[in-house]
Enzyme design. Structure first.
Site, mmCIF file in Angstrom:
data_model
loop_
_atom_site.group_PDB
_atom_site.id
_atom_site.type_symbol
_atom_site.label_atom_id
_atom_site.label_comp_id
_atom_site.label_asym_id
_atom_site.label_seq_id
_atom_site.Cartn_x
_atom_site.Cartn_y
_atom_site.Cartn_z
ATOM 1 N N ASN A 6 0.872 -1.186 0.000
ATOM 2 C CA ASN A 6 0.000 0.000 0.000
ATOM 3 C C ASN A 6 0.907 1.234 0.000
ATOM 4 O O ASN A 6 1.534 1.538 1.010
ATOM 5 C CB ASN A 6 -0.896 -0.037 1.242
ATOM 6 C CG ASN A 6 -1.735 1.228 1.381
ATOM 7 O OD1 ASN A 6 -1.789 2.053 0.465
ATOM 8 N ND2 ASN A 6 -2.380 1.382 2.518
ATOM 9 N N LYS A 8 0.065 4.249 -0.120
ATOM 10 C CA LYS A 8 -0.569 5.410 0.518
ATOM 11 C C LYS A 8 -0.406 6.651 -0.385
ATOM 12 O O LYS A 8 -0.484 6.517 -1.605
ATOM 13 C CB LYS A 8 -0.001 5.605 1.922
ATOM 14 C CG LYS A 8 -0.123 4.320 2.754
ATOM 15 C CD LYS A 8 0.093 4.503 4.224
ATOM 16 C CE LYS A 8 -0.127 3.159 4.934
ATOM 17 N NZ LYS A 8 0.016 3.239 6.374
ATOM 18 N N HIS A 93 -9.591 1.178 4.844
ATOM 19 C CA HIS A 93 -8.303 1.351 5.535
ATOM 20 C C HIS A 93 -8.502 2.252 6.752
ATOM 21 O O HIS A 93 -9.289 3.203 6.712
ATOM 22 C CB HIS A 93 -7.268 1.956 4.580
ATOM 23 C CG HIS A 93 -5.888 1.882 5.144
ATOM 24 N ND1 HIS A 93 -5.419 2.796 6.056
ATOM 25 C CD2 HIS A 93 -4.896 0.978 4.969
ATOM 26 C CE1 HIS A 93 -4.183 2.461 6.405
ATOM 27 N NE2 HIS A 93 -3.847 1.361 5.762
ATOM 28 N N GLU A 95 -6.832 4.600 7.903
ATOM 29 C CA GLU A 95 -6.610 6.036 7.665
ATOM 30 C C GLU A 95 -7.862 6.681 7.054
ATOM 31 O O GLU A 95 -8.168 7.835 7.336
ATOM 32 C CB GLU A 95 -5.356 6.224 6.793
ATOM 33 C CG GLU A 95 -4.096 5.913 7.606
ATOM 34 C CD GLU A 95 -2.916 5.401 6.809
ATOM 35 O OE1 GLU A 95 -2.923 5.482 5.570
ATOM 36 O OE2 GLU A 95 -1.969 4.906 7.456
ATOM 37 N N GLU A 159 -5.343 -4.896 10.508
ATOM 38 C CA GLU A 159 -4.335 -3.850 10.719
ATOM 39 C C GLU A 159 -4.627 -3.144 12.039
ATOM 40 O O GLU A 159 -5.428 -2.195 12.074
ATOM 41 C CB GLU A 159 -4.373 -2.836 9.579
ATOM 42 C CG GLU A 159 -4.051 -3.430 8.230
ATOM 43 C CD GLU A 159 -3.450 -2.399 7.288
ATOM 44 O OE1 GLU A 159 -2.464 -2.725 6.620
ATOM 45 O OE2 GLU A 159 -3.943 -1.259 7.228
ATOM 46 N N GLY A 165 2.467 2.404 10.877
ATOM 47 C CA GLY A 165 3.402 3.517 10.714
ATOM 48 C C GLY A 165 4.066 3.944 12.013
ATOM 49 O O GLY A 165 4.703 4.990 12.081
ATOM 50 N N SER A 195 3.468 -2.060 10.292
ATOM 51 C CA SER A 195 4.919 -2.088 10.492
ATOM 52 C C SER A 195 5.563 -3.421 10.096
ATOM 53 O O SER A 195 6.492 -3.880 10.755
ATOM 54 C CB SER A 195 5.279 -1.727 11.938
ATOM 55 O OG SER A 195 4.831 -0.411 12.238
#
Ligand code: 13P
Length: 239
Positions: A6, A8, A93, A95, A159, A165, A195
């Site tokens: 990904n 991003k 996701h 985010e 996740e 991150g 990570s």
């Protein structure tokens, strides 16, 4: 086994094309492992061009709308992705959930619309740090997974938000436990994300219910992405 990178909001069209050309043969060296990259919308075309005809690496988007067209400013439809040669999309996701108000209902609609149009889907679930500390991990996963359709082209990515991150990886035991729980709720394969790096990929992918990885930061660089794919090949061979 599936390894998805990904990207991003990294790699514009120029860089995406160059990077894709560098890794275009990677998918031929990964028996038992499917390799996917997920560039930003604006770099999808360039990534496909960089990979060229015949690359075994597949390209997914990072989000997708549920309608095929309509007055939805800023959104991209499943048919627009398919027309480019994109084969799937990430939905839900963390985010998107955290910063853009994505709800379980929208995630369900995105997943269903994408699947109906013929795309594959990586649907993300995972608890935040506060939710884990409050003992709500299973309840959160149960709620998020309940909104996901059952379909052979859908895989789930677990996740944990606190591991994204941050450099904090879930221990293999935490990942295994969450994956086993998700599999009691849903028949899909489950990827781990948060990570993942060359140094921890082998031990995470060796867990019996970890079926691959959704990789953020470490997918942006050729050597680390290739090393994670190599660890997946070993894990697939040992399984
Ligand atoms: P990192 O690998 O950078 O922690 O990101 C994980 C992720 O969010 C992949 O979708």
């Amino acid at each position: 086994m599936l390894i998805a990178g990904n990207w991003k909001m990294y790699k514009g069209a120029h860089e995406a094309r160059r990077f894709a050309a560098q890794i275009r043969h990677l998918g031929e060296r990964t028996p038992g492992v499917d390799v996917v990259v997920c560039p930003p919308f604006a770099s999808l075309q360039a990534t496909l061009e960089g990979l060229g005809e015949g690359s075994a690496i597949r390209v997914y988007a990072q989000n997708v709308h549920w309608e095929l067209e309509g007055a939805y400013t800023g959104e991209v439809s499943p048919s627009m992705l398919l027309e480019l040669g994109v084969e799937g999309a990430i939905v839900g996701h963390s985010e998107r959930r955290q910063y853009f108000g994505e709800t379980d209902e929208w995630v369900r609609r995105r997943a269903e619309g994408a699947l109906e149009a013929g795309l594959s889907v990586i649907a993300c679930v995972g608890e935040s740090e506060e939710e884990r500390e409050a003992g709500e991990t299973y309840a959160v996963l149960e709620r998020q997974v309940a909104s996901l359709p059952r379909h052979e082209r859908l895989v789930i990515a677990y996740e944990p938000v606190w591991a994204i991150g941050t450099g904090k990886t879930a221990t293999p035991e935490i990942a295994q436990d969450a994956h086993a729980f998700i599999k009691t709720l849903h028949p899909s394969a489950v990827l781990y994300g948060g990570s993942v790096k060359p140094e921890n990929a082998a031990v995470l992918l060796a867990q019996p219910d970890v079926d691959g990885a959704l990789v953020g930061g470490a997918s942006l660089e050729q050597h680390s992405f290739e090393a994670i794919c190599a660890a997946a090949v070993e894990a697939a061979a040992a399984a």
